[in-house]
Design a protein around this motif. Structure first.
Motif, PDB file in Angstrom:
ATOM      1  N   PRO A  41     -13.732  11.838 -40.299  1.00 48.62           N
ATOM      2  CA  PRO A  41     -13.183  11.719 -42.044  1.00 48.62           C
ATOM      3  C   PRO A  41     -11.617  11.556 -41.904  1.00 48.62           C
ATOM      4  O   PRO A  41     -10.984  11.780 -41.469  1.00 48.62           O
ATOM      5  CB  PRO A  41     -13.718  13.177 -42.305  1.00 48.62           C
ATOM      6  CG  PRO A  41     -14.822  13.697 -41.206  1.00 48.62           C
ATOM      7  CD  PRO A  41     -13.907  13.899 -39.994  1.00 48.62           C
ATOM      8  N   GLY A  42     -11.438  10.441 -43.318  1.00 48.44           N
ATOM      9  CA  GLY A  42     -10.608  10.104 -43.449  1.00 48.44           C
ATOM     10  C   GLY A  42      -9.416   9.525 -42.315  1.00 48.44           C
ATOM     11  O   GLY A  42      -8.423   8.460 -42.088  1.00 48.44           O
ATOM     12  N   PRO A  87     -13.129  21.272 -31.342  1.00 47.08           N
ATOM     13  CA  PRO A  87     -12.691  20.283 -32.526  1.00 47.08           C
ATOM     14  C   PRO A  87     -12.426  19.184 -33.453  1.00 47.08           C
ATOM     15  O   PRO A  87     -13.525  18.360 -34.669  1.00 47.08           O
ATOM     16  CB  PRO A  87     -12.683  21.812 -33.715  1.00 47.08           C
ATOM     17  CG  PRO A  87     -12.484  22.651 -32.084  1.00 47.08           C
ATOM     18  CD  PRO A  87     -12.468  22.282 -31.087  1.00 47.08           C
ATOM     19  N   GLU A  88     -11.989  18.150 -32.514  1.00 46.13           N
ATOM     20  CA  GLU A  88     -10.918  17.227 -32.849  1.00 46.13           C
ATOM     21  C   GLU A  88     -12.261  16.216 -31.884  1.00 46.13           C
ATOM     22  O   GLU A  88     -12.076  15.600 -32.088  1.00 46.13           O
ATOM     23  CB  GLU A  88      -9.904  17.252 -32.503  1.00 46.13           C
ATOM     24  CG  GLU A  88      -9.857  17.341 -30.912  1.00 46.13           C
ATOM     25  CD  GLU A  88      -9.199  18.611 -30.301  1.00 46.13           C
ATOM     26  OE1 GLU A  88      -9.751  19.569 -31.242  1.00 46.13           O
ATOM     27  OE2 GLU A  88      -8.181  19.402 -29.476  1.00 46.13           O
ATOM     28  N   ASP A  89     -13.348  16.475 -31.458  1.00 48.02           N
ATOM     29  CA  ASP A  89     -14.175  15.230 -31.296  1.00 48.02           C
ATOM     30  C   ASP A  89     -15.196  15.253 -32.571  1.00 48.02           C
ATOM     31  O   ASP A  89     -16.016  14.541 -32.438  1.00 48.02           O
ATOM     32  CB  ASP A  89     -15.021  16.424 -30.059  1.00 48.02           C
ATOM     33  CG  ASP A  89     -14.292  15.741 -29.044  1.00 48.02           C
ATOM     34  OD1 ASP A  89     -14.554  16.806 -27.980  1.00 48.02           O
ATOM     35  OD2 ASP A  89     -13.856  15.478 -28.705  1.00 48.02           O
ATOM     36  N   THR A  90     -15.214  16.109 -33.705  1.00 47.96           N
ATOM     37  CA  THR A  90     -16.497  16.334 -34.389  1.00 47.96           C
ATOM     38  C   THR A  90     -16.056  14.311 -35.372  1.00 47.96           C
ATOM     39  O   THR A  90     -14.779  14.164 -35.357  1.00 47.96           O
ATOM     40  CB  THR A  90     -15.707  16.929 -35.555  1.00 47.96           C
ATOM     41  OG1 THR A  90     -15.733  18.396 -35.009  1.00 47.96           O
ATOM     42  CG2 THR A  90     -16.324  16.840 -37.024  1.00 47.96           C
ATOM     43  N   ALA A  91     -16.838  14.099 -35.741  1.00 41.91           N
ATOM     44  CA  ALA A  91     -17.281  13.022 -35.985  1.00 41.91           C
ATOM     45  C   ALA A  91     -18.581  12.167 -36.069  1.00 41.91           C
ATOM     46  O   ALA A  91     -19.027  12.758 -35.535  1.00 41.91           O
ATOM     47  CB  ALA A  91     -15.735  11.596 -35.346  1.00 41.91           C
ATOM     48  N   VAL A  92     -18.540  11.018 -36.900  1.00 44.34           N
ATOM     49  CA  VAL A  92     -19.952  10.517 -36.597  1.00 44.34           C
ATOM     50  C   VAL A  92     -19.804   8.937 -35.430  1.00 44.34           C
ATOM     51  O   VAL A  92     -18.489   8.759 -35.378  1.00 44.34           O
ATOM     52  CB  VAL A  92     -19.988   9.738 -38.278  1.00 44.34           C
ATOM     53  CG1 VAL A  92     -21.243   8.700 -37.862  1.00 44.34           C
ATOM     54  CG2 VAL A  92     -20.293  10.618 -39.207  1.00 44.34           C
TER      55      VAL A  92
END
Length: 114
Positions: A41-42, A87-92
Motif C-alpha cells: 500500500p502506497g 509483516p513487511e512482505d505484506t503486499a499484492v
C-alpha cells in the motif's frame, strides 16, 4: 489472449510460509523470463524474484535466503516459495512474463500479520 493466473495468497502469521503459483496460457512459456513483483500500500511495484528461460534466478535483497522462485515448463507454471515471512512482505504479488512483450497477472494478496 495471454493469461497469467496467480493463486496461493492469503493471511499468514510472521515466520510462516506460503507458496504462490502462476499458471500461464497462450504463450510459449518456456522462452519467457518469469517474475514475481509486489506492491505494498502506497508504494510502487517492485521486483521480488525472476527466473530466466535458462533457469537463472535473481532476487531482491530483502527476500534472499527466504524466497525461492522456480518454474515447471511442462505445466506452464512459475512458483514462489516464501518462507520466514515478515509483516513487511505484506503486499499484492503479481506474476510477470517478459520477453519482447510484457504480460501481468491480476495479483494475489499476501498478508503477514499476527
Amino acid at each position: 489472449q495471454v493469461q497469467l493466473v496467480e493463486s496461493g495468497g492469503g493471511l499468514v502469521q510472521p515466520g510462516g510460509s506460503l507458496r504462490l503459483s502462476c499458471a500461464a496460457s497462450k504463450i510459449i512459456f518456456s522462452i519467457y523470463t518469469m517474475g514475481w513483483y509486489r506492491q505494498a500500500p502506497g508504494k510502487g511495484r517492485q521486483l521480488v524474484a525472476r527466473i530466466t528461460s535458462g533457469g537463472t534466478t535473481t532476487y531482491t535483497d530483502a527476500v534472499k535466503g527466504r524466497f525461492t522462485i522456480s518454474r515447471d515448463n511442462a505445466k506452464n507454471t512459475v512458483y514462489l516459495q516464501m518462507n520466514s515471512l515478515k509483516p513487511e512482505d505484506t503486499a499484492v504479488y503479481y506474476c510477470n512474463a517478459y520477453r519482447v512483450d510484457n504480460f501481468w497477472g491480476q495479483g494475489t494478496q499476501v498478508t503477514v500479520s499476527s
